[in-house]
Write a protein that holds these residues in place. Structure first.
Motif, PDB file in Angstrom:
ATOM      1  N   GLY A 150       3.985  -3.649  27.322  1.00  0.00           N
ATOM      2  CA  GLY A 150       5.081  -3.120  26.518  1.00  0.00           C
ATOM      3  C   GLY A 150       6.420  -3.807  26.770  1.00  0.00           C
ATOM      4  N   LYS A 151       7.484  -3.153  26.284  1.00  0.00           N
ATOM      5  CA  LYS A 151       8.834  -3.723  26.381  1.00  0.00           C
ATOM      6  C   LYS A 151       9.272  -3.820  27.832  1.00  0.00           C
ATOM      7  N   PRO A 152      10.094  -4.799  28.170  1.00  0.00           N
ATOM      8  CA  PRO A 152      10.685  -5.841  27.306  1.00  0.00           C
ATOM      9  C   PRO A 152       9.797  -7.082  27.148  1.00  0.00           C
ATOM     10  N   HIS A 153       8.626  -7.085  27.789  1.00  0.00           N
ATOM     11  CA  HIS A 153       7.772  -8.284  27.769  1.00  0.00           C
ATOM     12  C   HIS A 153       6.980  -8.417  26.470  1.00  0.00           C
ATOM     13  N   VAL A 154       6.696  -7.298  25.831  1.00  0.00           N
ATOM     14  CA  VAL A 154       5.879  -7.317  24.609  1.00  0.00           C
ATOM     15  C   VAL A 154       6.560  -6.454  23.541  1.00  0.00           C
ATOM     16  N   ILE A 155       6.772  -7.039  22.378  1.00  0.00           N
ATOM     17  CA  ILE A 155       7.368  -6.328  21.247  1.00  0.00           C
ATOM     18  C   ILE A 155       6.343  -6.326  20.119  1.00  0.00           C
ATOM     19  N   THR A 156       6.017  -5.144  19.618  1.00  0.00           N
ATOM     20  CA  THR A 156       5.024  -5.005  18.554  1.00  0.00           C
ATOM     21  C   THR A 156       5.685  -4.350  17.347  1.00  0.00           C
ATOM     22  N   VAL A 157       5.758  -5.074  16.237  1.00  0.00           N
ATOM     23  CA  VAL A 157       6.452  -4.560  15.047  1.00  0.00           C
ATOM     24  C   VAL A 157       5.633  -4.843  13.794  1.00  0.00           C
ATOM     25  N   ASP A 158       6.054  -4.234  12.697  1.00  0.00           N
ATOM     26  CA  ASP A 158       5.414  -4.430  11.402  1.00  0.00           C
ATOM     27  C   ASP A 158       5.926  -5.740  10.792  1.00  0.00           C
TER      28      ASP A 158
END
Length: 239
Positions: A150-158
């Motif tokens: 997860g954040k801040p290392h991984v950002i998951t968006v549409d």
């Protein structure tokens, strides 16, 4: 099960912090087909970052990627690691699923930006999973990184929402991110997984099945018809 990510020493961590290029992005996709249909997102990203690729190509036929992308071609592992150590962003377009590259990028101090799947991809709605013996629903390109890093290392968006994508890029530029390796993907974590797997195997039962012997103590013992002294044979069998 056996995948591990290289662990950095303090000198390497210092060099990464010193050499990071805040406006540099690397795209996750070695085949030109993985870039198709992504021109809009790449154009948005290009407003903020220099974009690098590692797309395979032959000298006579350059890959079909935007002209503003600096393509390095397929790189040896060591050169790819050096590229990731400079980059701020590692961008996935949704495929391949659950590969090791995002973990390597995160371990080298990149932020991994990936698409959210809504609805989740499964054998019911996606050709890649159709016919495969699984009912899994995959919520993003790399669900493990989404759920357990997860954040801040991984950002998951549409990625279908260009404003949401652009906001994510702007937020990433503001973040100060250190290299990170989940314990599960260190050497020690890998050995722990292998150890747990081995400890929970019934090797004796498997060996008997493979040799055609029933998994029963009595079945392994000689019968009275095959020996005049079954008691003695029974002792010698187990001593």
């Amino acid at each position: 099960m056996g995948f591990v990510t290289e662990e950095l020493n303090q000198t390497e961590r210092f060099k990464i912090k010193r050499d990071k290029v805040n406006n540099m992005a690397v795209v996750y996709g070695k085949e030109a087909s993985m870039w198709k249909g992504e021109e809009k997102l790449l154009t948005i990203l290009h407003r903020y970052m220099d974009i690098h690729g590692t797309v395979y190509y032959e000298a006579q036929r350059p890959p079909e990627v935007p002209a503003f992308v600096r393509n390095h071609g397929l790189l040896p592992q060591q050169e790819l690691q050096q590229l990731l150590r400079k980059a701020k962003l590692f961008l996935g377009f949704g495929f391949p699923y659950e590969g090791p590259a995002p973990l390597e990028a995160i371990a080298n101090g990149c932020v991994f930006l990936q698409p959210k799947f809504s609805p989740p991809h499964s054998s019911l709605n996606h050709e890649f999973f159709r016919g495969k013996p699984t009912s899994r629903e995959v919520s993003s390109q790399h669900p493990y990184t989404e759920q357990y890093i997860g954040k801040p290392h991984v950002i998951t968006v549409d990625f279908n929402n260009s404003q949401e994508f652009e906001t994510a890029v702007q937020d990433i530029l503001k973040e100060k991110v250190e290299p990170f390796i989940p314990y599960e993907y260190t050497c020690e974590g890998m050995l722990e997984r292998v150890n747990a797997y081995i400890q929970h195997q019934s090797w004796r039962s498997q060996s008997r099945r493979n040799s055609g012997i029933a998994d029963s103590d009595d079945a392994a013992l000689p019968s009275a018809a095959s020996s005049e002294k079954p008691a003695e044979n029974r002792n010698s069998c187990w001593l």
